[in-house]
Design an enzyme around this catalytic site. Structure first.
Site, PDB file in Angstrom:
ATOM      1  N   ASP A  21       0.872  -1.173   0.000  1.00  0.00           N
ATOM      2  CA  ASP A  21       0.000   0.000   0.000  1.00  0.00           C
ATOM      3  C   ASP A  21       0.913   1.228   0.000  1.00  0.00           C
ATOM      4  O   ASP A  21       2.084   1.146   0.381  1.00  0.00           O
ATOM      5  CB  ASP A  21      -0.892  -0.023   1.234  1.00  0.00           C
ATOM      6  CG  ASP A  21      -1.794   1.189   1.326  1.00  0.00           C
ATOM      7  OD1 ASP A  21      -2.434   1.523   0.311  1.00  0.00           O
ATOM      8  OD2 ASP A  21      -1.855   1.801   2.403  1.00  0.00           O
ATOM      9  N   ASP A  23      -0.239   5.061   0.714  1.00  0.00           N
ATOM     10  CA  ASP A  23      -0.521   6.146   1.655  1.00  0.00           C
ATOM     11  C   ASP A  23      -0.529   5.650   3.095  1.00  0.00           C
ATOM     12  O   ASP A  23      -1.192   4.659   3.431  1.00  0.00           O
ATOM     13  CB  ASP A  23      -1.858   6.794   1.314  1.00  0.00           C
ATOM     14  CG  ASP A  23      -1.826   7.435  -0.063  1.00  0.00           C
ATOM     15  OD1 ASP A  23      -0.866   8.164  -0.345  1.00  0.00           O
ATOM     16  OD2 ASP A  23      -2.748   7.185  -0.858  1.00  0.00           O
ATOM     17  N   ASP A 196      -1.476  -0.177   6.133  1.00  0.00           N
ATOM     18  CA  ASP A 196      -1.813   0.467   7.405  1.00  0.00           C
ATOM     19  C   ASP A 196      -3.297   0.426   7.709  1.00  0.00           C
ATOM     20  O   ASP A 196      -3.706   0.758   8.819  1.00  0.00           O
ATOM     21  CB  ASP A 196      -1.411   1.944   7.357  1.00  0.00           C
ATOM     22  CG  ASP A 196      -2.342   2.741   6.449  1.00  0.00           C
ATOM     23  OD1 ASP A 196      -3.125   3.580   6.960  1.00  0.00           O
ATOM     24  OD2 ASP A 196      -2.330   2.508   5.220  1.00  0.00           O
TER      25      ASP A 196
END
Length: 234
Positions: A21, A23, A196
């Site tokens: 991922d 961001d 996250d």
């Protein structure tokens, strides 16, 4: 592991898959949110109209309640109002002022370790490819799966093309990408995904090695319950 050993004995190169991922995972911040803030700071978007909405969408994303259609309408429409050449010039400044300070050494080292191991490395992000393609290149990652803004003769229309790379859409887009290269999940002995966000639980649940990176509370609880590693890249 036994299969890997036999493949090595036979001289067949073992290829593994590492997914990242972007961001708040590789980046210490959110490129989608910061792109809108950058346009507001440049005077391209009206602060009074756009800043509160940008913050609201970001909070919805973190809470797992984001309506992806409404968000993409908000995020992609400004691209259609300006020439691609001007957008590219703004993006160069955006990279310098906003993005590069969010690219930490731990994140670079993580990507480099997988690259040195010969793994196929792919950034899989919900953020659109106009914003993220230069960021993927800055990390040295050749493969990017992102939400695709629709184009007409090289200019953006303000619409989305195909399935947004968000939640279950990340799985769909990734599996289509693998299929286009003659691969599937069974093509790899080892698969990783680093994220996250609770929004990435569908893809995290597909890989052999899901890794929570500086996770939100929901993902942290899920990772601890299932024995997933929890790491920090900050």
């Amino acid at each position: 592991m036994v299969r890997q050993v036999w493949l090595l004995v036979l001289g067949v190169r073992v290829v593994n898959l590492a997914l990242f991922d972007l961001d708040n995972t590789l980046l210490n911040g959110d490129s989608d949110f910061e792109w809108s803030q950058f346009l507001i700071e440049q005077g391209v978007l009206d602060r009074e109209l756009f800043e509160a909405k940008n913050l609201a969408f970001y909070e919805q994303y973190k809470a797992g309640t984001l309506n992806i259609g409404e968000f993409l309408d908000f995020q992609l429409k400004p691209l259609s109002r300006h020439a691609r050449k001007l957008l590219d010039e703004w993006h160069e400044e955006f990279m310098r002022r906003k993005v590069r300070p969010m690219m930490g050494e731990k994140a670079r080292d993580l990507v480099a370790r997988h690259q040195l191991a010969g793994d196929v490395c792919v950034i899989v992000t919900a953020t659109n490819s106009f914003v993220t393609a230069p960021i993927a290149r800055a990390f040295g990652v050749a493969h990017l799966i992102a939400t695709e803004p629709e184009e007409n003769d090289g200019e953006f229309t303000g619409n989305v093309a195909g399935v947004p790379s968000f939640r279950e859409g990340k799985v769909v887009r990734l599996e289509n990408w693998l299929s286009g290269r003659g691969w599937n999940w069974g093509s790899f002995d080892e698969t990783w995904f680093y994220s996250d966000s609770l929004n990435d639980l569908p893809l995290l649940s597909k890989v052999r090695h899901p890794v929570a990176v500086d996770p939100d509370a929901t993902l942290r609880a899920h990772a601890e319950k299932h024995g997933w590693p929890v790491i920090s890249l900050r």
